[in-house]
Motif scaffolding. Structure first.
Motif, PDB file in Angstrom:
ATOM      1  N   GLN A 114      -0.486  40.882   4.800  1.00  0.00           N
ATOM      2  CA  GLN A 114      -0.173  40.556   3.422  1.00  0.00           C
ATOM      3  C   GLN A 114       1.217  39.971   3.357  1.00  0.00           C
ATOM      4  O   GLN A 114       1.973  40.461   3.838  1.00  0.00           O
ATOM      5  N   ILE A 115       1.355  38.809   2.543  1.00  0.00           N
ATOM      6  CA  ILE A 115       2.536  38.245   2.173  1.00  0.00           C
ATOM      7  C   ILE A 115       2.609  37.797   0.827  1.00  0.00           C
ATOM      8  O   ILE A 115       1.984  37.394   0.141  1.00  0.00           O
ATOM      9  N   LYS A 116       3.965  38.031   0.517  1.00  0.00           N
ATOM     10  CA  LYS A 116       4.501  37.768  -1.029  1.00  0.00           C
ATOM     11  C   LYS A 116       5.585  36.968  -0.662  1.00  0.00           C
ATOM     12  O   LYS A 116       6.460  37.246  -0.028  1.00  0.00           O
ATOM     13  N   VAL A 117       5.657  35.729  -1.384  1.00  0.00           N
ATOM     14  CA  VAL A 117       6.642  34.738  -1.497  1.00  0.00           C
ATOM     15  C   VAL A 117       7.296  34.600  -2.724  1.00  0.00           C
ATOM     16  O   VAL A 117       6.796  34.315  -3.786  1.00  0.00           O
ATOM     17  N   TYR A 118       8.681  34.713  -2.402  1.00  0.00           N
ATOM     18  CA  TYR A 118       9.391  34.763  -3.854  1.00  0.00           C
ATOM     19  C   TYR A 118      10.583  33.626  -3.536  1.00  0.00           C
ATOM     20  O   TYR A 118      11.146  33.330  -2.754  1.00  0.00           O
ATOM     21  N   ASP A 119      10.656  33.118  -5.007  1.00  0.00           N
ATOM     22  CA  ASP A 119      11.832  31.941  -4.941  1.00  0.00           C
ATOM     23  C   ASP A 119      13.158  32.566  -5.213  1.00  0.00           C
ATOM     24  O   ASP A 119      13.250  33.213  -6.432  1.00  0.00           O
ATOM     25  N   SER A 120      14.198  32.668  -4.416  1.00  0.00           N
ATOM     26  CA  SER A 120      15.310  33.445  -4.750  1.00  0.00           C
ATOM     27  C   SER A 120      16.195  32.912  -5.953  1.00  0.00           C
ATOM     28  O   SER A 120      16.991  33.573  -6.420  1.00  0.00           O
ATOM     29  N   LEU A 125      24.888  33.360  -0.251  1.00  0.00           N
ATOM     30  CA  LEU A 125      25.275  34.667  -0.793  1.00  0.00           C
ATOM     31  C   LEU A 125      23.836  35.376  -1.721  1.00  0.00           C
ATOM     32  O   LEU A 125      23.366  36.593  -1.180  1.00  0.00           O
ATOM     33  N   GLY A 126      23.433  34.673  -2.555  1.00  0.00           N
ATOM     34  CA  GLY A 126      22.580  35.403  -3.493  1.00  0.00           C
ATOM     35  C   GLY A 126      21.201  35.381  -2.651  1.00  0.00           C
ATOM     36  O   GLY A 126      20.548  36.512  -2.866  1.00  0.00           O
ATOM     37  N   GLN A 157      16.599  38.534 -10.254  1.00  0.00           N
ATOM     38  CA  GLN A 157      17.381  38.322 -11.733  1.00  0.00           C
ATOM     39  C   GLN A 157      18.666  38.989 -12.023  1.00  0.00           C
ATOM     40  O   GLN A 157      19.393  38.282 -12.505  1.00  0.00           O
ATOM     41  N   ASP A 158      19.060  40.056 -10.783  1.00  0.00           N
ATOM     42  CA  ASP A 158      20.410  40.650 -11.485  1.00  0.00           C
ATOM     43  C   ASP A 158      21.257  40.299 -10.150  1.00  0.00           C
ATOM     44  O   ASP A 158      22.253  40.983  -9.920  1.00  0.00           O
ATOM     45  N   THR A 159      21.064  39.231  -9.470  1.00  0.00           N
ATOM     46  CA  THR A 159      22.107  38.798  -8.280  1.00  0.00           C
ATOM     47  C   THR A 159      22.818  37.618  -8.917  1.00  0.00           C
ATOM     48  O   THR A 159      22.109  36.587  -9.306  1.00  0.00           O
TER      49      THR A 159
END
Length: 288
Positions: A114-120, A125-126, A157-159
């Motif tokens: 199972q893979i979940k891909v996110y746009d940082s 650093l972030g 969202q909080d970085t």
């Protein structure tokens, strides 16, 4: 089945030191750096120091997405390691196609893991801070659903990350700013402070006259971003400016002494192609 052994996948622009990454089950796929002497893999056989040597010699290396073969190599390593879940945190889609490539590559492995891909929506650093904090939470037993549905989106969202660039020359050569702006900035010793907009695009947050003022500006911006939050992580980074980074670290921790974690890193070869040497960065990640 719900994954119980979770790996983190990111890319070489996350600026996580490799010894720390492997200890925390963070796997990194390298972007490519194209030079006159051939193609290199960022963080594997080539990095920020080598890019700076090329820049000083008058060469301007180009960058390219990770190769599909590099993704395959890392994914095979993850599967061979017995992981049944992968959280992929990739550099901002606003400056690279790496996130979209990761989404496409993930389709090839959905029957095995199972893979979940996110746009940082960030890089350097972030991006790295999100990967490191998720690794901390995996180690404490936070479950897959909580991680993928709430924690990763919240941390992105909080970085808040900032980069102070020593010279505008390479941003201009790379087409990020105009020649007149670059010349004016160089003559006036202007240090632009760059950040990421909500869509992941790089933009100018502030300007400072000289490095010391740039550091104070970054600290002020990060303190303001912290606001009334009581739990937070901090991070600093540099490219050939370790003493300046240490000064920035001291300024930041004096202003915000109650951090949970503080991380440090060196700028990747890919990002160095655009900002050159002398760069320093700072970031905060709120946790409450």
């Amino acid at each position: 089945m719900i994954p119980t052994r979770i790996a983190i996948l990111t890319d070489s622009c996350a600026d996580v030191p490799r010894e720390i990454a492997r200890a925390k089950n963070i796997f990194m796929v390298p972007l490519r750096i194209l030079c006159e002497d051939g193609e290199h893999e960022d963080g594997v056989d080539f990095g920020g120091a080598e890019v700076c040597q090329k820049l000083r010699s008058g060469e301007l290396p180009k960058t390219s997405l990770p190769s599909p073969e590099a993704f395959e190599t890392v994914m095979k390593e993850i599967i061979a390691g017995g992981f049944d879940g992968v959280i992929a945190i990739m550099m901002s889609s606003g400056i690279s196609g790496t996130y979209n490539l990761a989404r496409l590559m993930a389709e090839d492995y959905k029957d095995r893991v199972q893979i979940k891909v996110y746009d940082s929506l960030s890089t350097s650093l972030g991006e790295g801070m999100v990967a490191l904090q998720i690794a901390e939470e995996i180690a404490t037993g936070v479950a897959w659903q909580e991680l993928t549905e709430r924690r990763v989106p919240k941390l992105i969202q909080d970085t808040y990350a900032l980069l102070a660039v020593d010279t505008l020359e390479y941003l201009q050569k790379g087409g990020r700013i105009g020649k007149i702006t670059a010349l004016a900035g160089t003559l006036l010793n202007i240090k632009p402070i760059l950040g990421f907009a909500e869509d992941g695009q790089l933009f100018s947050v502030a300007k400072a006259r000289g490095q010391r003022q740039a550091m104070q500006q970054m600290v002020n911006l990060i303190v303001a971003r912290c606001g009334t939050h009581r739990r937070y992580n901090l991070a600093v980074a540099n490219r050939d400016a370790p003493e300046a980074m240490e000064t920035l670290r001291l300024m930041l921790t004096e202003a915000l002494p109650n951090y949970d974690q503080i991380w440090s890193g060196e700028l990747s070869g890919t990002v160095t192609t655009y900002v050159g040497d002398g760069m320093i960065g700072a970031a905060i990640q709120t946790l409450d």
